[in-house]
Scaffold this motif. Structure first.
Motif, mmCIF file in Angstrom:
data_model
loop_
_atom_site.group_PDB
_atom_site.id
_atom_site.type_symbol
_atom_site.label_atom_id
_atom_site.label_comp_id
_atom_site.label_asym_id
_atom_site.label_seq_id
_atom_site.Cartn_x
_atom_site.Cartn_y
_atom_site.Cartn_z
ATOM 1 N N GLU A 1 1.267 -24.972 -41.975
ATOM 2 C CA GLU A 1 2.343 -25.218 -40.786
ATOM 3 C C GLU A 1 1.815 -25.957 -39.555
ATOM 4 O OE1 GLU A 1 5.839 -21.879 -41.757
ATOM 5 O OE2 GLU A 1 3.679 -21.197 -40.961
ATOM 6 N N PHE A 2 2.645 -26.635 -38.945
ATOM 7 C CA PHE A 2 2.006 -27.352 -38.030
ATOM 8 C C PHE A 2 3.410 -27.167 -36.858
ATOM 9 C CE2 PHE A 2 0.980 -30.045 -41.641
ATOM 10 C CZ PHE A 2 -0.310 -29.547 -41.516
ATOM 11 N N GLY A 3 2.462 -27.532 -35.348
ATOM 12 C CA GLY A 3 3.151 -27.178 -34.376
ATOM 13 C C GLY A 3 2.558 -27.853 -33.045
ATOM 14 N N TYR A 4 3.294 -27.844 -31.811
ATOM 15 C CA TYR A 4 2.481 -28.565 -30.735
ATOM 16 C C TYR A 4 2.988 -27.785 -29.438
ATOM 17 C CZ TYR A 4 6.926 -30.022 -29.288
ATOM 18 O OH TYR A 4 8.214 -30.382 -28.804
ATOM 19 N N THR A 5 2.049 -27.706 -28.521
ATOM 20 C CA THR A 5 2.526 -27.327 -27.213
ATOM 21 C C THR A 5 2.050 -28.640 -26.292
ATOM 22 O OG1 THR A 5 0.606 -26.273 -26.555
ATOM 23 C CG2 THR A 5 2.162 -25.088 -27.676
ATOM 24 N N MET A 6 2.727 -28.744 -24.900
ATOM 25 C CA MET A 6 2.421 -29.819 -23.967
ATOM 26 C C MET A 6 2.845 -29.170 -22.608
ATOM 27 S SD MET A 6 3.906 -33.130 -25.599
ATOM 28 C CE MET A 6 3.259 -34.217 -24.332
ATOM 29 N N GLY A 7 1.751 -29.204 -21.653
ATOM 30 C CA GLY A 7 2.075 -28.750 -20.457
ATOM 31 C C GLY A 7 1.581 -29.590 -19.296
ATOM 32 N N VAL A 8 2.205 -29.478 -18.075
ATOM 33 C CA VAL A 8 1.814 -30.403 -16.948
ATOM 34 C C VAL A 8 2.022 -29.262 -15.800
ATOM 35 C CG1 VAL A 8 4.068 -31.273 -16.724
ATOM 36 C CG2 VAL A 8 2.205 -32.276 -15.387
ATOM 37 N N SER A 9 0.764 -29.359 -15.006
ATOM 38 C CA SER A 9 1.103 -28.290 -13.750
ATOM 39 C C SER A 9 0.129 -28.871 -12.602
ATOM 40 C CB SER A 9 0.431 -26.883 -13.993
ATOM 41 O OG SER A 9 -0.946 -27.164 -14.428
ATOM 42 N N ARG A 10 0.465 -28.460 -11.456
ATOM 43 C CA ARG A 10 -0.021 -28.723 -10.111
ATOM 44 C C ARG A 10 -0.029 -27.949 -9.194
ATOM 45 N NH1 ARG A 10 1.223 -31.279 -5.319
ATOM 46 N NH2 ARG A 10 -0.285 -33.263 -4.824
ATOM 47 N N PRO A 11 -0.897 -27.312 -8.394
ATOM 48 C CA PRO A 11 -0.983 -26.415 -7.160
ATOM 49 C C PRO A 11 -0.223 -26.925 -6.146
ATOM 50 C CG PRO A 11 -3.240 -27.328 -7.241
ATOM 51 C CD PRO A 11 -2.345 -27.767 -8.591
#
Length: 284
Positions: free
Chosen positions: A181-191
């Motif tokens: 089974e397959f999946g994904y995650t994506m994130g973007v962040s900044r202080p």
């Protein structure tokens, strides 16, 4: 005995800046410093469309084994309204960073063994055709189903002008005769701030980070794609105190009819610097 050691170490721990990453499901390329231990408690509150509300939780122990290897142990549990509260199992995670130093894209390899049961609702990953219907069975019945799985991830992460952008591709295999089974995650962040201060500060702008996270399933080897999958997206905020404690908060919203309507995530963690040396000192 282990609990006593942890209490003694916590009592002697010195304040430091926490190293907790900004995301809930997405991993970046920053590993735990060698010898440091991070203890976290991360509940998720679920607000489904058709089944009872629930709260899943994971207690995490993350240890920096070396500059290129971080290992982590999880204990999971859940409670469901008008049902039951049960322990759902454990996970052992390892992350390996093959390239040292900063690069345009920093790869990390991830492998995890899961020994959980069907009542688990921690939602630490969304893969395959995971949907809200998987949460229909009562905990007493679901906990009988054993789920021993191997989960792998390819983590790609970049730091650019104070921004972090991370992408994870997930491949998970139950040790029984079921497809990958397959999946994904994506994130973007900044202080929010960058100015360093010689004084301890809890409410300085640099202690706060904001961002967003997107994750979901990608089907399995027979039906790869977004059809009949759960997808979630939402903002997140991180607050790092000067004593090593970090708080994270994120409301996530389901974007398909197979998703839960909303998930509310919260996390509190504490960083213990040079845990290895403190344990050695206790047993001298």
């Amino acid at each position: 005995m282990l609990a006593l050691v942890l209490l003694l170490v916590l009592a002697t721990a010195r304040p430091l800046v926490a190293a907790e990453g900004p995301y809930f499901l997405t991993y970046d390329h920053h590993l735990e410093d060698p010898g440091d231990l991070e203890v976290s408690f991360s509940p998720v509150f679920g607000f489904p469309r058709t089944v009872s509300r629930f709260a899943g939780a994971s207690t995490e122990f993350e240890y920096g084994a070396s500059r290129w290897w971080t290992t982590e142990f999880y204990l999971d549990g859940q409670t469901t309204w008008r049902d039951a509260t049960v322990f759902t199992g454990f996970r052992w995670e390892n992350r390996f960073r093959p390239l040292q130093g900063e690069h345009w894209i920093n790869p990390v390899l991830y492998v995890e063994f899961e020994n959980i049961n069907g009542a688990d609702k921690s939602l630490l990953e969304v893969v395959g055709h995971d949907t809200e219907e998987d949460f229909v069975a009562p905990a007493g019945l679901a906990r009988v189903v054993k789920e021993r799985e191997i989960e792998t991830k390819l983590i790609l992460s970049s730091d650019f002008k104070r921004w972090n952008i991370s992408e994870n591709f997930i491949a998970e295999k139950n040790l029984t005769n079921v497809p990958w089974e397959f999946g994904y995650t994506m994130g973007v962040s900044r202080p929010l701030g960058f100015a360093a201060s010689p004084l301890a500060c809890n409410f300085c702008r640099k202690n706060f980070s904001v961002g967003a996270e997107l994750y979901g399933g990608l089907g399995d080897r027979y039906e790869f794609g977004f059809h009949r999958t759960s997808q979630y997206a939402g903002p997140l905020m991180t607050w790092a105190l000067s004593n090593g404690t970090t708080f994270k908060f994120s409301p996530m919203f389901g974007m398909t009819r197979d998703s839960h309507r909303a998930l509310l995530r919260f996390s509190v963690s504490y960083e213990i610097e040079r845990f290895d040396r403190r344990v050695q000192w206790l047993f001298r």
